[in-house]
Design an enzyme around this catalytic site. Structure first.
Site, mmCIF file in Angstrom:
data_model
loop_
_atom_site.group_PDB
_atom_site.id
_atom_site.type_symbol
_atom_site.label_atom_id
_atom_site.label_comp_id
_atom_site.label_asym_id
_atom_site.label_seq_id
_atom_site.Cartn_x
_atom_site.Cartn_y
_atom_site.Cartn_z
ATOM 1 C CG ASP A 191 57.053 63.372 55.721
ATOM 2 O OD1 ASP A 191 55.995 63.246 56.309
ATOM 3 O OD2 ASP A 191 57.902 64.590 55.934
ATOM 4 C CG ASP A 216 50.234 56.928 54.026
ATOM 5 O OD1 ASP A 216 49.133 56.470 53.734
ATOM 6 O OD2 ASP A 216 50.982 56.539 53.260
ATOM 7 C CG ASP A 220 53.493 52.204 54.396
ATOM 8 O OD1 ASP A 220 52.658 51.670 55.045
ATOM 9 O OD2 ASP A 220 52.703 53.395 53.838
ATOM 10 N NE ARG A 272 45.891 49.842 52.749
ATOM 11 C CZ ARG A 272 46.268 51.029 51.920
ATOM 12 N NH1 ARG A 272 47.383 51.695 52.423
ATOM 13 N NH2 ARG A 272 45.586 51.217 50.725
#
EC number: 4.2.2.2
Length: 397
Positions: A191, A216, A220, A272
């Site tokens: 992952d 990350d 998401d 983001r």
């Protein structure tokens, strides 16, 4: 003469002290006094919290919370129709045959479950936690940390509620055999170290989560995931906070609908918040107090409606703009067709929002399940209790 000089010195000292006090007041941390720990009576400040928080019997009627979601994820009922499952064991030693009492054992069961915790816990996940349909992970009543290991994966699932967790320091974990459901073990790749990853899933509600320092993204959502609400969360200490739509070629993401409401995007965030592709995104009454590159970005014709948010720009002149369009994939003429609207937002410290597209869209979408925005002047109050709550059984939360 000496007395005169003393009086002048005292006068200038008072002036300097007054100036220092005013300067300090001006530079109080961006959340100001609202970020101090509150010790008064229960205050449910926004429409979601008012549904359940100040009920002293919340612990006896936990599943009432399933009726409280608003926005695109409002149909998420989680494990409302199932029994209570109590996590008593914080270990995650066996990802193929997890032990009863562990969090992993609960989330893979076929039946609907409302998963709660029996004590304060710090859980280090050995591999990503695959959450199957009709589950609630409810951390109210204890301090529950998902930390220093893998994150949560919602894949090809529906009716998921995740509430009142502290998720931080999430790292990539290797591939291998992993039980994905009660009756299936799969061979999975490594992952990426997301805090919460939503893949090809729908009817998801994420509420009152404190998140920081994943590898990350913090959250998401990709592969045509839709009908998602993310509310009352507190985000800090991360670069790429949220990605909605993985790439500019997966056109099925045009059906993606996500609500962000009453969240606080706080210290040491970079970009983001979110970064969107193709779908429809409603950002309402969120508090954006820090960004180092941009707050809201997108491409591929994403529709972004920003209503009643507060944007406080950094002092650096180059990062006053809230928005970012991916110019490598679109010309100015193209991205000017994307509908990005700022309606009733509070722009502070020189913050700017570049609109584009159909600025009359709000008059045409009454049929959508949008949260009605409150005035942006109330954002500090509406988001005052964002993040994981310190709930005590028998008392209002």
């Amino acid at each position: 003469m000496d007395v005169y000089r003393i009086r002048i010195s005292v006068f200038f000292l008072l002036v300097l002290l007054t100036f220092a006090a005013l300067t300090t007041a001006t530079n109080i941390p961006r959340r100001q006094l609202s970020n101090k720990k509150y010790k008064g009576p229960c205050r449910a400040e926004n429409a979601i919290d008012k549904c359940w928080r100040c009920d002293p019997n919340w612990a006896e009627n936990r599943q009432k919370m399933a009726d409280c979601a608003l926005g695109f994820g409002s149909n998420a009922i989680g494990g409302k129709l199932g029994r209570i499952y109590v996590v008593t064991d914080n270990s995650d030693d066996d990802v193929v045959d997890p032990k009863p009492g562990t969090l992993r054992y609960g989330v893979i069961q076929k039946e609907p479950l409302w998963i709660i915790f029996g004590k304060n816990m710090k859980i280090k996940l050995s591999r990503e936690l695959i959450v199957t349909s009709n589950k609630t992970i409810d951390g109210r009543g204890f301090n529950v940390h998902i930390q220093n290991g893998a994150g949560i994966k919602i894949q090809s699932a529906s009716n998921i509620i995740i509430s009142n967790l502290r998720i931080h320091n999430i790292v990539p974990t290797p591939g291998g055999l992993l039980r994905e459901s009660e009756d299936h073990v799969g061979l999975r790749g490594s992952d990426e170290g997301d805090g919460i990853s939503i893949f090809s899933s729908h009817d998801i509600w994420i509420d009152h989560i404190s998140m920081s320092r994943a590898t990350d993204g913090l959250i998401d959502a990709v592969a045509a995931s839709t009908n998602i609400t993310i509310s009352n969360c507190h985000f800090t200490d991360h670069e790429k906070v949220m990605l909605f739509g993985a790439n500019d070629h997966y056109v099925l993401d045009k059906d993606m609908k996500i609500t962000l409401a009453y969240n606080h995007f706080g210290k040491r965030l970079d970009q983001r918040m979110p970064r969107c592709r193709f779908g429809f995104f409603h950002l309402v009454n969120n508090d954006y107090t820090h960004w180092e590159r941009y707050a809201i970005g997108g491409s591929s014709g994403a529709t972004i409606i920003s209503q009643g948010n507060r944007f406080i720009a950094e002092d650096e002149l180059l990062v006053k703009e809230v928005t970012y369009r991916e110019k490598l994939t679109a010309s100015v003429a193209e991205w000017m067709k994307w509908t990005w609207i700022s309606d009733g937002d509070d722009m502070e410290n020189g913050a700017t929002f570049t609109p584009s597209g159909d600025q009359n869209l709000l008059d045409k979408i009454d049929h959508l399940n949008l949260i009605k925005p409150e005035p942006s002047s109330k954002v500090g109050i509406l988001t005052k209790f964002s993040g994981a709550l310190s709930c005590v059984k028998g008392r209002p939360c």
